[in-house]
Scaffold this active site. Structure first.
Site, short mmCIF file in Angstrom:
data_model
loop_
_atom_site.label_atom_id
_atom_site.label_comp_id
_atom_site.label_asym_id
_atom_site.label_seq_id
_atom_site.Cartn_x
_atom_site.Cartn_y
_atom_site.Cartn_z
N GLY A 234 0.83 -1.29 0.06
CA GLY A 234 0.12 -0.09 -0.12
C GLY A 234 0.80 1.19 0.05
N GLU A 272 4.52 -6.57 2.58
CA GLU A 272 4.28 -7.35 0.98
C GLU A 272 4.19 -6.09 0.15
OE1 GLU A 272 0.43 -9.18 1.45
OE2 GLU A 272 1.21 -10.52 2.83
N GLY A 274 4.86 -4.22 -3.23
CA GLY A 274 4.50 -4.16 -4.58
C GLY A 274 4.76 -2.99 -5.49
N ARG A 275 3.94 -1.95 -5.66
CA ARG A 275 4.02 -0.94 -6.30
C ARG A 275 5.32 0.00 -6.00
NH1 ARG A 275 -0.05 1.63 -8.52
NH2 ARG A 275 -1.38 0.65 -6.93
N CYS A 350 -10.04 2.49 -30.14
CA CYS A 350 -11.29 3.14 -30.50
C CYS A 350 -12.26 3.49 -29.61
CB CYS A 350 -11.82 2.20 -31.68
SG CYS A 350 -10.88 2.06 -33.02
N TYR A 379 1.99 -2.58 -11.90
CA TYR A 379 0.58 -2.42 -12.22
C TYR A 379 0.43 -1.64 -13.85
CZ TYR A 379 0.03 -3.51 -7.30
OH TYR A 379 0.39 -4.36 -6.12
C1 LIG Z 1 -2.82 -8.80 -0.01
C2 LIG Z 1 -1.85 -7.85 -0.56
N1 LIG Z 1 -0.71 -7.54 -0.38
C3 LIG Z 1 -0.02 -6.95 -1.01
C4 LIG Z 1 -0.15 -6.18 -2.01
C5 LIG Z 1 0.72 -5.02 -2.47
O1 LIG Z 1 0.22 -3.62 -2.50
P1 LIG Z 1 1.27 -2.50 -3.00
O2 LIG Z 1 1.49 -2.96 -4.35
O3 LIG Z 1 0.27 -1.41 -3.14
O4 LIG Z 1 2.26 -2.47 -2.28
C6 LIG Z 1 -1.62 -6.37 -2.49
C7 LIG Z 1 -2.07 -5.56 -3.60
O5 LIG Z 1 -3.36 -5.60 -4.09
C8 LIG Z 1 -2.54 -7.14 -1.56
O6 LIG Z 1 -3.39 -7.36 -2.45
#
Ligand SMILES: Cc1ncc(COP(=O)(O)O)c(C=O)c1O
Length: 405
Positions: A234, A272, A274-275, A350, A379
């Site tokens: 997040g 965890e 990601g982004r 389109c 993403y």
């Molecule tokens: C359970 C869970 N963990 C981690 C993430 C990664 O989140 P972020 O990409 O915002 O760090 C997500 C993203 O949807 C998620 O659903």
């Protein structure tokens, strides 16, 4: 935050493409050196009670996973497909979560290096209990909590609001009670992933502390072993103003303070990410095919669009971009372009929804110039509807140690 010069290698790539081919340029360009450096910085700045997992859903490209593998402690996976991707490159542990788990996926998780599975509902608990019983194992789980209160101002929230994720905090006592009666499911902690793209480091710290306090309260009340506290991801990217990023230093200072404040509890916090991990290493590169005025507004049309980079269309934002000027023009007709005006940058699809930049100022943009969309590494490609209109896919370019892979 990140010091490696990234433009030089994109620069070489664009120059090479423009001299070698007439085809309009369209590519995802990944700087894996930048990714490696960034991941190491994240890992080194976290206090010892943290374990760093990469959320594979942000970008599951093999080269990204292989670059992160030696640095992270493990991977957060949300499907059997993601499990397989990790199994093909790593023996590190996985956390498996998601609101709609299939029986096959749960079985695969039990057969794989999956360290913990999230329980997201009572039904999830009963299914896991049954499957674990059949396999004669005790399945270690985290209970995913949908908190009662609002946790941030982020515009995408999975917790503190009604959502398909996790168990309502008000039902957690009942779920713990039932899980404790189970012979085949073992509560190892709580999972709190709550929001997407939070830009407020102080709010994130507040959220983390509230996760710690709630977990400790449940530990006390139900005589649990010291729970793992998974705070999810997040952490945001400021697509609106990249010069004012999420204040990572403030966040990690606060995490070190929490580490000290709760040192007697012997806690383990899982992140965890990601982004925040993958966004910056990726640039979506797309050539301008046309520039025109319509109903008084300027439009630049790309060889590419939201079928490759869906995020700005999904969020209805302008993606951070830069115009890369290509001066050469050998056509026998005039070159369309604008100078010192606002422009909307649209894709080749389109549909009027195929917009990546909305009415933003540019010094200049002309047909044949190239647009660099920064922060496209998370993403980006994987959340996009690649085959709508059957245009060719962009090239996927990975650079490591300054060389193409
Ligand atoms: C359970 C869970 N963990 C981690 C993430 C990664 O989140 P972020 O990409 O915002 O760090 C997500 C993203 O949807 C998620 O659903």
């Amino acid at each position: 935050m990140i010091t490696i010069e990234k433009k030089a290698t994109i620069d070489d790539y664009i120059k090479q493409c423009k001299t070698e081919s007439d085809e309009p340029l369209c590519a995802y360009f990944y700087n894996l050196d930048l990714l490696e450096e960034h991941a190491k910085t994240i890992k080194q700045s976290l206090p010892v009670f943290c374990r760093l997992y990469y959320a594979v859903k942000a970008n599951p490209e093999k080269e990204i996973l292989k670059t992160l593998e030696p640095i992270v402690d493990g991977f957060d996976v949300a499907s059997q497909g993601e499990m397989e991707k990790i199994k093909s490159i790593s023996n590190k542990p996985m956390l498996f979560g998601g609101p709609g788990k299939k029986k096959k996926e749960l079985e695969a998780a039990m057969d794989s290096n999956v360290e913990l599975v999230n329980v997201e509902s009572f039904h999830d608990l009963y299914r896991m209990e049954e499957l674990a019983k059949l396999q004669q194992i005790k399945l270690p789980v985290l209970i995913r909590v949908n908190l009662s209160e609002n946790v941030s101002e982020s515009h995408i929230r999975m917790s503190g609001v009604p959502s398909q994720f996790g168990v309502d905090e008000r039902d957690i006592p009942q779920l713990i009670t039932e899980a404790l009666q189970s012979d085949h499911v073992e509560i190892r902690g709580f999972h709190f992933h709550a929001m997407s793209n939070n830009l407020d480091a102080e709010a994130h710290l507040h959220f983390v502390e509230s996760c710690i306090q709630k977990s400790l309260r449940w530990k006390e009340e139900y005589q649990l072993n010291t729970p793992i506290i998974d705070i999810g991801g997040g952490i945001g990217i400021n697509y609106w103003d990249p010069a004012s990023p999420f204040d990572w230093a403030h966040f990690t200072d606060g995490m070190h303070r929490l580490n000290e404040a709760y040192s007697k509890e012997d806690l383990t916090l899982f992140l965890e990410i990601g982004r925040y991990m993958a966004a910056e290493c990726g640039t979506y590169v797309s050539e301008v095919l046309d520039v025109k005025k319509n109903h008084g507004k300027n439009y630049a049309v790309l060889r590419g669009g939201s079928h490759h980079l869906r995020l700005p269309a999904a969020w209805k934002i302008s993606h951070p971009f830069q115009v890369y000027s290509i001066d050469e023009w050998n056509e026998p007709f005039s070159r369309p372009g604008i100078e010192g005006e606002n422009v909307t940058i649209a894709g080749e699809l389109c549909t009027p929804n195929d917009v990546l930049v909305r009415d933003e100022f540019v010094e200049s943009v002309r047909a044949r110039d190239v647009i660099l969309f920064h922060y496209a590494g998370a993403y980006g490609w994987t959340i996009s509807h690649h085959d709508f209109l059957s245009h060719p896919h962009p090239q996927q370019v990975f650079v490591k140690n300054g060389e193409y892979m």
